[in-house]
Design an enzyme around this catalytic site. Structure first.
Site, short mmCIF file in Angstrom:
data_model
loop_
_atom_site.label_atom_id
_atom_site.label_comp_id
_atom_site.label_asym_id
_atom_site.label_seq_id
_atom_site.Cartn_x
_atom_site.Cartn_y
_atom_site.Cartn_z
N ASP A 1 40.58 -32.73 77.22
CA ASP A 1 40.69 -31.79 76.15
C ASP A 1 42.29 -31.06 76.31
OD1 ASP A 1 39.75 -30.42 73.86
OD2 ASP A 1 39.35 -28.59 75.11
N GLN B 1 34.26 -25.17 76.44
CA GLN B 1 34.38 -24.69 75.30
C GLN B 1 34.95 -23.32 75.24
OE1 GLN B 1 33.87 -26.28 72.26
NE2 GLN B 1 34.35 -24.33 71.06
N LYS C 1 30.43 -31.93 68.93
CA LYS C 1 30.91 -32.99 69.74
C LYS C 1 30.03 -34.03 70.64
CE LYS C 1 34.80 -29.81 70.26
NZ LYS C 1 35.39 -28.42 70.98
#
Lengths: 285, 285
Positions: free
Chosen positions: A122, A99, A55
């Site tokens: 996200d 994450q 990413k």
């Protein structure tokens, strides 16, 4: 019937990332500030390390700076929440990616909820789930958002169609069903407790497989002409759909890899630049 | 087949309200503070005035005090948000009910989001929708929560069953589908854009009609032996289900009135006392 047309997520994602890079460049030039995505990683799980690094690399290529916060595996919930809150309050950070998994000893939900809604690029917070569900402006979960972009790119209008979502996770199955419902599909959620899964899937004009069981959906489960989206990811690059048999029945199908996967990161980057534009006070084009 | 058994929401709601009253009395005795529900009404819509008055009366009978905030129809979003925030911050108020509709000139969502999640006993905030959807602890929307209580009281376990929800409103259709999904039903959302509604409804072991169209669901749409929940409310005490024909096919059915309706207020009172117990630091029994 003939073989299904492939839905090329790699090519579409590349286009979206290029456009995102152009918008990032314009934004940087106009404001003197590059969009910034903060990535937070707890522990050193190799797969998570790889995802985060990928990413960051994509961000760099798109002109998005990234700031990485690496926390030890023994981090407590309070410490993680504190770290995320600091990023939420930091005007130099425009988007936050936590994450997951973060480790079983941590209250992941508390950590997610520490992300300011305006930085939730996200799409993991309660607020983002609700705005997706109610068809309100906000950030979408990246994989579900990427799936909707794929459908749009291939001219699939969900309105009035029967969509069957196999899987009900908080970041994939549930939100993609809500996005399809907001676009006027008749949506059915199937899952591990569903009886007669094959019969339910055979009703679908659009199938989204998002359950994490290799080749669970077979060609015989696919209604001829259906659109098949495989959001599954299993060891050995195997999806939740048995591609070889499904491709003979579907009209459109995503390959694994190269279908849904690339769209997730494209959506993340796109939402990061959108978040930065808002926070920097620049109207979106 | 024989006629369906009626699901008596009036009797069940009475029992729940009695138990709630007992818990309220114990709480008041232990803490010296009675549970308090704040009701907020904007304008003087006659139906809304009646609803609020009915809720206040039921509160009184259950030993819950109520505080009423009446605002003029010309109230602005900022004023309403301010009033709700004041109640959210007020330690003397344990639950907040914002009667809707609030008027087209007001951003209803902003007003709902001003309700502190711990006082959202009507289950209208983004956070409550998300906790319902993810099967996490929290307050449920009152009508959906009442429907789940009715199913439980009549021994209907949604697990593995096909449930069809007709309607997708933010306070009824969407959350009841999520609650059924959390209880392991295979859930289909139908709505105004659904093609072949009758065929979709005929798949259902559990039908929830929540769309606000008089007698939309007819007996011929009901799978023999299905459980039929009519959450519709239309002029003249008519539900969304054609009762006379559906009662011949269903195994269980809610009457209108006396089915779902009374459960809504019972859930509201129950959640108010639970909110008060938490805020007053008393463990729940």
């Amino acid at each position: 019937m003939s073989q299904a047309r492939l839905m090329d997520g790699t090519a579409l994602a590349r286009r979206i990332i290029e456009e995102t890079g152009e918008r990032a460049a314009v934004l940087t030039e106009r404001t003197g500030t590059a969009p910034c995505l903060a990535t937070v990683l707890v522990g050193e799980d190799p797969a998570s390390v790889t995802y985060v690094r990928m990413k960051q690399n994509r961000c760099r290529k798109a002109g998005i700076t990234s700031r990485h916060v690496a926390l030890p595996a023994a981090t407590t919930t309070a410490e993680l929440v504190g770290a995320v809150e600091a990023l939420s309050a930091d005007p130099g950070v425009h988007g936050i990616l936590l994450q997951h998994p973060v480790g079983d000893h941590i209250d992941e939900r508390a950590a997610f909820e520490a992300i300011a809604p305006g930085k939730d690029v996200d799409g993991v917070t309660f607020a983002s789930f609700a705005t997706m569900s109610f068809g309100l402006p906000g950030f979408v979960s990246c994989t579900p958002g990427g799936i909707m972009r794929l459908l749009d790119a291939y001219g699939v209008d969900p309105a009035g169609k029967r969509a069957v979502v196999v899987g009900r996770s908080a970041i994939l199955g549930k939100p993609v069903g809500m996005l399809l419902l907001a676009r006027d599909a008749t949506v059915t959620y199937c899952h591990s407790r569903t009886r007669e899964l094959s019969a339910a899937v055979r009703e679908a004009d659009i199938v989204v497989a998002a359950v994490g069981r290799p080749r669970l959906i077979r060609g015989q489960d696919v209604k001829p002409g259906a659109v098949v989206i495989d959001a599954g990811y299993n060891a050995g690059n195997v999806g939740d759909v048995d591609f070889d048999s499904a491709v003979e029945r579907a009209s459109l199908i995503t390959p694994v890899p190269g279908g849904v996967g690339p769209m997730t990161i494209a959506t993340l980057l796109e939402q990061t630049v959108r978040a930065a534009a808002r926070q920097l006070g620049v109207a979106e084009g």
